[in-house]
Design a protein around this motif. Structure first.
Motif, PDB file in Angstrom:
ATOM      1  N   SER A  96     105.397  -2.835 -35.440  1.00 57.48           N
ATOM      2  CA  SER A  96     105.777  -3.185 -36.758  1.00 57.48           C
ATOM      3  C   SER A  96     105.183  -4.453 -37.219  1.00 57.48           C
ATOM      4  O   SER A  96     104.921  -5.221 -36.592  1.00 57.48           O
ATOM      5  N   LYS A  97     104.902  -4.416 -38.597  1.00 51.45           N
ATOM      6  CA  LYS A  97     104.285  -5.645 -39.022  1.00 51.45           C
ATOM      7  C   LYS A  97     105.398  -6.846 -38.969  1.00 51.45           C
ATOM      8  O   LYS A  97     104.704  -8.127 -38.750  1.00 51.45           O
ATOM      9  N   GLU A  98     106.418  -6.771 -38.633  1.00 49.71           N
ATOM     10  CA  GLU A  98     107.165  -7.761 -38.326  1.00 49.71           C
ATOM     11  C   GLU A  98     107.143  -8.297 -37.035  1.00 49.71           C
ATOM     12  O   GLU A  98     107.798  -9.296 -36.767  1.00 49.71           O
ATOM     13  N   LYS A  99     106.349  -7.714 -36.138  1.00 47.17           N
ATOM     14  CA  LYS A  99     106.160  -8.188 -34.877  1.00 47.17           C
ATOM     15  C   LYS A  99     104.739  -8.568 -34.636  1.00 47.17           C
ATOM     16  O   LYS A  99     104.239  -8.759 -33.367  1.00 47.17           O
ATOM     17  N   VAL A 100     103.872  -8.775 -35.758  1.00 49.88           N
ATOM     18  CA  VAL A 100     102.596  -9.066 -35.500  1.00 49.88           C
ATOM     19  C   VAL A 100     102.210 -10.573 -36.016  1.00 49.88           C
ATOM     20  O   VAL A 100     102.600 -11.166 -37.109  1.00 49.88           O
ATOM     21  N   VAL A 101     101.950 -11.274 -35.009  1.00 54.86           N
ATOM     22  CA  VAL A 101     101.619 -12.912 -35.092  1.00 54.86           C
ATOM     23  C   VAL A 101     100.207 -13.178 -35.226  1.00 54.86           C
ATOM     24  O   VAL A 101      99.622 -12.791 -33.970  1.00 54.86           O
ATOM     25  N   LEU A 102      99.507 -13.589 -36.025  1.00 52.93           N
ATOM     26  CA  LEU A 102      97.962 -13.779 -36.129  1.00 52.93           C
ATOM     27  C   LEU A 102      97.667 -15.385 -35.362  1.00 52.93           C
ATOM     28  O   LEU A 102      98.186 -16.195 -36.026  1.00 52.93           O
ATOM     29  N   GLY A 103      96.874 -15.222 -34.182  1.00 48.54           N
ATOM     30  CA  GLY A 103      96.500 -16.245 -33.574  1.00 48.54           C
ATOM     31  C   GLY A 103      95.296 -16.796 -34.372  1.00 48.54           C
ATOM     32  O   GLY A 103      94.257 -16.190 -34.357  1.00 48.54           O
ATOM     33  N   ILE A 104      95.453 -18.154 -34.621  1.00 47.25           N
ATOM     34  CA  ILE A 104      94.576 -18.949 -35.155  1.00 47.25           C
ATOM     35  C   ILE A 104      93.805 -19.908 -34.521  1.00 47.25           C
ATOM     36  O   ILE A 104      94.461 -20.714 -33.905  1.00 47.25           O
ATOM     37  N   PRO A 105      92.390 -20.052 -34.114  1.00 46.72           N
ATOM     38  CA  PRO A 105      91.685 -21.021 -33.211  1.00 46.72           C
ATOM     39  C   PRO A 105      91.814 -22.371 -34.092  1.00 46.72           C
ATOM     40  O   PRO A 105      91.254 -22.550 -35.069  1.00 46.72           O
ATOM     41  N   PHE A 106      92.137 -23.357 -33.416  1.00 48.75           N
ATOM     42  CA  PHE A 106      91.786 -24.857 -33.583  1.00 48.75           C
ATOM     43  C   PHE A 106      90.859 -25.433 -32.970  1.00 48.75           C
ATOM     44  O   PHE A 106      90.690 -26.472 -32.830  1.00 48.75           O
ATOM     45  N   PHE A 107      89.903 -24.475 -32.644  1.00 52.43           N
ATOM     46  CA  PHE A 107      88.603 -24.922 -31.731  1.00 52.43           C
ATOM     47  C   PHE A 107      87.532 -24.054 -32.343  1.00 52.43           C
ATOM     48  O   PHE A 107      87.725 -23.247 -32.885  1.00 52.43           O
ATOM     49  N   GLY A 108      86.153 -24.840 -31.962  1.00 56.85           N
ATOM     50  CA  GLY A 108      85.083 -24.225 -32.416  1.00 56.85           C
ATOM     51  C   GLY A 108      84.416 -23.833 -30.579  1.00 56.85           C
ATOM     52  O   GLY A 108      84.538 -24.168 -29.719  1.00 56.85           O
ATOM     53  N   ARG A 109      83.211 -23.257 -30.819  1.00 57.63           N
ATOM     54  CA  ARG A 109      82.193 -23.196 -29.770  1.00 57.63           C
ATOM     55  C   ARG A 109      80.962 -23.533 -30.044  1.00 57.63           C
ATOM     56  O   ARG A 109      80.286 -23.426 -31.151  1.00 57.63           O
TER      57      ARG A 109
END
Length: 534
Positions: free
Chosen positions: A231-244
């Motif tokens: 369900s969309k209420e259980k989806v959390v989008l991970g965002i990177p605070f780093f680069g490569r």
């Protein structure tokens, strides 16, 4: 006259004279969590403080695994930190990691009955708010056991405590390897949410330079979760605070670099940063010349050579935050605190919660407009646009002033304007404003709702709301306001210090008022208006 009006900041309904407003915000609406890994417990409170109230959950590295797969508490576990977070209404949900050690992760699964009990006991003992399971680098053969471990944890901790799982992004629907170890649907059934690690599209050891999290990669990762029945209420989008980072000579392939470090390197070595529109990612390039000072970041050394770093900057992070609203998912997570660029938290909550406009980013009244959005006094002309230079109409002015006066929840009899039919979008507000006495109509019972509102009309409306009365004065307020129906109101507003006019001594009473000008004026007098209402 009220003394506070004497102290109001003088201004003008023009960009040249208006002072920017300020507004604050806190975590609200959409969910937001972040991991704490770098630094020490002694700096953790300060690190969280820099997020400016944007977090609901912080996930520190308090839990590790012993060699036999049992729970190991790290030396960073701090009851004082937990207490400080609770004072701020922030939940503390440690993450459990095997640090990419496959065999250690498998021993944890084999020992899951004991491990789940140990986790439940630690949560109770230290007044923690749950557990974020972050066991990585397993394979499809571990899928069922992984799911069962989460089920056991869920069954052993109180219902009000959180169980969340960090899952690998799976944009192409792989059923094998690391990505195959996660049964999205079943894990979601036993947890509060899945934190999708939508990053490392190009990773450490990758020979091909590229984005950490391109737009297409992130979108497909979200869509995979939804298509799996999460369900969309259980989806959390991970965002990177780093680069490569990659070196041109191939000796560096995907080395991790905190986002805030990249502009420093570019400035130091005279490089450049570009925004790659197709991938909606930032890319930096620079050359360390022979003889230049070498930069060492952790275990990574930038010696003589040419480098490319794909990373996340404000523009790319904002694009990812927009996806939360686009897919209407629960919110975001981030890896990890202390790696973000300075200024990230100045915009993060607004964009996460859809309180932004693409046409006000660099506008002189941007902060005033955001303040109006926060107060609920003004809204956009569309979900993404505020139209700051669009002229304000009489109907729009009535709605804004009714909201600012705290009268929106009231009812009022029909004002009787023939050009404001029962189905007109602002009719109720116009009726309220007419009954309250701070708007009047035109001739022949007309209100002209779509006609632009003039400066003198705004001055008159505000003077009525604030009950301003002019004081005796021998000189007219402005050279182009010598008399007429609005003379008393304009004079009272000038005497109150709200209007100063243009530099040439004019006021331009018949000119229209832009939406940006209205936002700035209302923001500057907003607190005083609230005081008056109370």
């Amino acid at each position: 006259m009220r003394k506070w009006l004497r102290n109001m900041i003088a201004g003008l309904l023009s960009a040249a004279m208006l002072l920017p407003g300020t507004s604050g915000f806190a975590a609200d609406g959409k969910f937001n969590m972040s991991y704490l890994y770098f630094g020490s417990t002694s700096t953790y409170v300060q690190t969280v403080e820099r997020t400016k109230g944007a977090l609901h959950v912080v996930s520190p590295d308090f839990f590790n695994l012993n060699a036999d797969g049992s729970l190991k508490l790290t030396t960073k576990l701090s009851t004082s930190f937990i207490a400080e977070m609770h004072k701020r209404n922030i939940k503390v949900v440690p993450f459990l990691s095997n640090h990419w050690d496959r065999e250690l992760g498998r021993r944890a699964l084999q020992n899951r009955e004991q491990l789940s009990t140990q986790i439940a006991n630690a949560i109770a003992t230290y007044n923690l708010d749950g557990i974020n399971v972050d066991i990585e680098n397993l394979t499809e053969t571990d899928r069922a056991a992984y799911t069962d471990m989460v089920r056991l944890i869920n069954s052993k901790i109180p219902a009000h405590k959180e169980v969340s799982v960090a899952v690998a992004a799976n944009p192409f629907g792989s059923n094998v390897g690391w990505k195959g170890s996660y049964d999205y649907k079943q894990l979601a059934a036993y947890s509060d949410y899945l934190m999708i690690m939508a990053y490392d599209e190009n990773y450490s050891g990758d020979l091909t330079p590229g984005p950490v999290a391109s737009d297409a990669f992130v979108k497909r990762s979200i869509e995979y979760a939804l298509n799996q029945g999460v369900s969309k209420e259980k989806v959390v989008l991970g965002i990177p605070f780093f680069g490569r980072a990659w070196s041109a000579d191939g000796t560096m392939n995907g080395a991790g670099v905190s986002n805030w470090r990249v502009p420093e390197l570019v400035k130091k070595y005279g490089g450049r940063i570009v925004y790659d529109a197709p991938t909606k990612s930032a890319k930096a390039t620079f050359t360390v010349a022979p003889g230049d000072e070498v930069t060492v970041i952790g275990s990574t050394t930038f010696s003589a050579g040419t480098y490319t770093i794909w990373f996340e900057n404000e523009a790319s992070i904002k694009e990812k935050l927009r996806l939360v609203g686009q897919y209407d998912i629960k919110g975001t997570g981030s890896w990890s605190l202390t790696q973000e660029e300075a200024g990230t938290w100045d915009y993060y909550s607004r964009w996460l919660n859809g309180r932004f406009f693409i046409d006000t980013e660099k506008h002189w009244a941007a902060q005033d407009i955001l303040a109006m959005l926060d107060k609920g006094w003004m809204v956009g002309t569309s979900p993404l646009k505020f139209s700051p230079e669009q002229r304000l109409t009489r109907a729009q002015a009535a709605v804004i002033l009714v909201k600012a006066a705290g009268l929106e929840d009231q009812s009022a009899p029909n004002a009787g304007f023939r050009d404001v039919p029962s189905g007109f979008w602002a009719k109720r507000h116009i009726d309220i404003a007419k009954r309250a006495g701070f708007i009047t109509g035109k001739e022949y019972n007309l209100f002209a709702p779509d006609q632009q509102v003039s400066r003198e009309e705004i001055a008159s409306m505000l003077a009525r709301i604030l009950n301003l009365q002019m004081e005796p004065e021998s000189e007219p307020p402005f050279s182009d306001v010598q008399g007429g129906w609005s003379y008393d109101a304009v004079l009272a507003m000038k005497q109150a210090g709200i209007l100063n006019g243009f530099e040439d001594g004019t006021f331009h009473p018949k000119d229209g008022t832009s939406r940006a000008e209205m936002a700035s004026l209302m923001n500057r007098i907003g607190d005083r208006l609230n005081e008056h209402n109370n």
